[in-house]
Scaffold this active site. Structure first.
Site, mmCIF file in Angstrom:
data_model
loop_
_atom_site.group_PDB
_atom_site.id
_atom_site.type_symbol
_atom_site.label_atom_id
_atom_site.label_comp_id
_atom_site.label_asym_id
_atom_site.label_seq_id
_atom_site.Cartn_x
_atom_site.Cartn_y
_atom_site.Cartn_z
ATOM 1 C CB CYS A 114 -26.075 17.623 -95.137
ATOM 2 S SG CYS A 114 -24.790 16.517 -95.712
HETATM 3 C C1 UGA Z 1 -29.088 14.729 -94.553
HETATM 4 C C2 UGA Z 1 -30.364 14.308 -95.297
HETATM 5 O O1 UGA Z 1 -31.185 13.547 -94.425
HETATM 6 C C3 UGA Z 1 -30.002 13.468 -96.531
HETATM 7 O O2 UGA Z 1 -31.197 13.145 -97.261
HETATM 8 C C4 UGA Z 1 -29.060 14.264 -97.430
HETATM 9 O O3 UGA Z 1 -28.660 13.522 -98.562
HETATM 10 C C5 UGA Z 1 -27.814 14.642 -96.621
HETATM 11 O O4 UGA Z 1 -28.222 15.407 -95.461
HETATM 12 C C6 UGA Z 1 -26.944 15.477 -97.506
HETATM 13 O O5 UGA Z 1 -27.365 16.559 -97.909
HETATM 14 O O6 UGA Z 1 -25.854 15.015 -97.871
HETATM 15 P P1 UGA Z 1 -27.425 13.452 -92.866
HETATM 16 O O7 UGA Z 1 -26.583 14.691 -92.832
HETATM 17 O O8 UGA Z 1 -26.752 12.134 -93.003
HETATM 18 O O9 UGA Z 1 -28.477 13.530 -94.074
HETATM 19 O O10 UGA Z 1 -28.231 13.474 -91.504
HETATM 20 P P2 UGA Z 1 -29.755 13.280 -91.061
HETATM 21 O O11 UGA Z 1 -30.062 11.865 -90.862
HETATM 22 O O12 UGA Z 1 -30.652 14.066 -91.935
HETATM 23 O O13 UGA Z 1 -29.705 13.965 -89.623
HETATM 24 C C7 UGA Z 1 -29.391 15.357 -89.485
HETATM 25 C C8 UGA Z 1 -29.580 15.825 -88.081
HETATM 26 O O14 UGA Z 1 -30.955 15.866 -87.736
HETATM 27 C C9 UGA Z 1 -28.911 14.944 -86.999
HETATM 28 O O15 UGA Z 1 -28.292 15.794 -86.075
HETATM 29 C C10 UGA Z 1 -30.070 14.214 -86.368
HETATM 30 O O16 UGA Z 1 -29.845 13.882 -85.019
HETATM 31 C C11 UGA Z 1 -31.182 15.249 -86.492
HETATM 32 N N1 UGA Z 1 -32.536 14.668 -86.482
HETATM 33 C C12 UGA Z 1 -32.947 13.878 -87.509
HETATM 34 C C13 UGA Z 1 -33.387 14.926 -85.422
HETATM 35 O O17 UGA Z 1 -33.031 15.646 -84.460
HETATM 36 N N2 UGA Z 1 -34.644 14.396 -85.441
HETATM 37 C C14 UGA Z 1 -35.080 13.619 -86.454
HETATM 38 O O18 UGA Z 1 -36.249 13.190 -86.400
HETATM 39 C C15 UGA Z 1 -34.220 13.350 -87.510
#
Ligand code: UGA
Length: 435
Positions: free
Chosen positions: A267
């Site tokens: 996403c």
């Molecule tokens: C993301 C959004 O968080 C959701 O709110 C949204 O609904 C979704 O995309 C979507 O558009 O469908 P998601 O893809 O499940 O959700 O993943 P995240 O939890 O956002 O993580 C994304 C990336 O960021 C991962 O690689 C994670 O490791 C990284 N991340 C996240 C960090 O490096 N640091 C953080 O503090 C948080």
């Protein structure tokens, strides 16, 4: 009340399972027959905590899963949750949703009820009015706002907490015209999620809210990653203490300040690209969004540079990658930074061995015999010249000198600072820690 959900990915299957387990007469539709067969047996096609339990619960009630689109006839509510991937230039690829909407339009012809179609799929501003609505009206020969309702209903669930997020969202967004359908939709969500804010707005704003949300999250991550790079140059500096402290300021908030190898997944990278593309087309130079992407790309380059700097020529060196899923508690490797890392490292011909508690099968589909797959963490570490911890799986927190002693060279890059504070007899580098 009959509810149809079209597209059984993370969003669609979570919604289908939650609604049916609550007793709603629900039908989940997907074009993939094999996937439908599996789901009908209570097996999820991907790993998501809590999902199978709640799916089985739904199947015991009225839930039907099928690839037969005629089952959506006579639904009162229809949720569209199909994917909107990206084209090679970063723009949004609407081909899947257009096809799904055409089929729904056809079925509308025969629908004796006046259903509401909720679009949960992420679409760029203008898509609902300029593309989705005209297709529905043309295919059904009916009028939106009179014969059926059309509402933008963006989704904010995160993989790995999809069920919890579906049951308890932080907000419900309803975009569209202020019609009787909007009133009905509001009543439905007020009952489904009591005490959760409901934002009622127009289509374009609802579409933009989704991009604003994801791009802000990406911005937070790139911000903390950029600061973590600066910290690495300050002896003794610790990015986690900084993140924890600024996170206590209510204007900033503590979430999404976890420095790492960059954001991945199906996403954030895709939505950032689509928004950048959309801004450019609209005549706006997205300076900040471009910078967010650039910082993200540089995180990975930095890891590779450090590996090369410490190991020299990588050919015939054994490199261990711990974690290939894009985040813990999922087997999803789509746009995972770890996968990108392996692809880039392979060009330098090292021997790569990987470990992941859930994503081994998916990783194997990409790399086959180009890399090795360890059954245990110990196997992954044995005779290795370098470990790179990519995904914050709980299992890796336990690593200690006992496991490291079988390495040929005890060099560890910890992208998630999981081993900080341990007395380790290793050459240790962590993203965001000043040496
Ligand atoms: C993301 C959004 O968080 C959701 O709110 C949204 O609904 C979704 O995309 C979507 O558009 O469908 P998601 O893809 O499940 O959700 O993943 P995240 O939890 O956002 O993580 C994304 C990336 O960021 C991962 O690689 C994670 O490791 C990284 N991340 C996240 C960090 O490096 N640091 C953080 O503090 C948080």
């Amino acid at each position: 009340m009959k509810i149809g959900v079209v597209g059984l990915g993370f969003v669609g299957l979570s919604l289908t399972s939650v609604l049916s387990s609550k007793g709603y007469d629900t039908v989940g539709i997907d074009i993939n027959k094999d996937k439908c067969k599996k789901i009908s047996k209570g097996i999820s096609p991907f790993f998501e905590p809590e999902l199978e339990k709640i799916l089985k619960n739904g199947l015991k009630k009225k839930l039907k899963i099928s690839n037969d689109f005629s089952l959506i006839n006579n639904c009162n509510f229809l949720f569209v949750t199909v994917g909107t991937p990206q084209n090679t230039n970063g723009s949004i690829d609407l081909s899947i949703i257009k096809k799904a909407i055409s089929t729904i339009g056809e079925s509308l012809k025969k629908n004796k009820k006046k259903p509401i179609i909720f679009v949960k799929s992420t679409v760029t501003p203008g898509t609902m009015k300029k593309i989705i609505l005209p297709i529905l009206e043309k295919k059904s020969n009916k009028k939106a706002g009179k014969d059926f309702g059309l509402i933008s209903n963006p989704e904010f669930l995160q993989e790995s907490s999809a069920i919890k997020d579906t049951k308890f969202p932080h907000v419900v967004v309803l975009g569209g015209y202020q019609t009787k359908f909007m009133k009905k939709a509001k009543m439905f969500f007020m009952k489904l999620h009591p005490n959760i804010p409901i934002i009622i707005t127009n289509h374009e704003t609802a579409e933009m809210i989704k991009y604003a949300n994801n791009s802000f999250l990406a911005t937070k991550i790139s911000f903390i990653n950029q600061l973590s790079n600066i910290c690495q140059k300050i002896p003794g500096a610790n990015i986690d203490d900084i993140a924890k402290t600024i996170g206590l300021d209510p204007r900033i908030g503590k979430l999404f300040l976890n420095a790492g190898p960059g954001y991945g997944g199906s996403c954030l990278p895709k939505d950032m690209k689509a928004l950048i593309n959309f801004a450019n087309i609209s005549g706006i130079n997205p300076i900040l969004l471009n910078a967010v992407e650039e910082v993200n790309t540089k995180q990975l380059k930095q890891i590779i540079a450090l590996t090369k700097q410490k190991l020299g020529n990588l050919s015939s060196k054994k490199i261990t990658i711990l974690g290939t899923a894009f985040k813990p508690d999922t087997d999803d490797i789509r746009d995972s930074i770890a996968i990108e890392l392996i692809k880039k490292l392979l060009k330098m011909k090292p021997k790569i061995i990987i470990h992941d508690p859930k994503a081994m099968k998916n990783t194997k589909r990409i790399f086959e015999d180009k890399i090795s797959y360890a059954k245990t963490i110990e196997d992954a570490l044995s005779k290795s010249h370098c470990i790179i911890i990519m995904t914050q799986w709980k299992q890796y927190e336990k690593l200690n000198n006992n496991e490291f002693k079988y390495m040929t060279r005890k060099f560890v890059i910890d992208c998630r600072r999981m081993l900080v504070g341990k007395q380790l007899d290793i050459d240790y580098y962590a993203i965001g820690l000043g040496k």
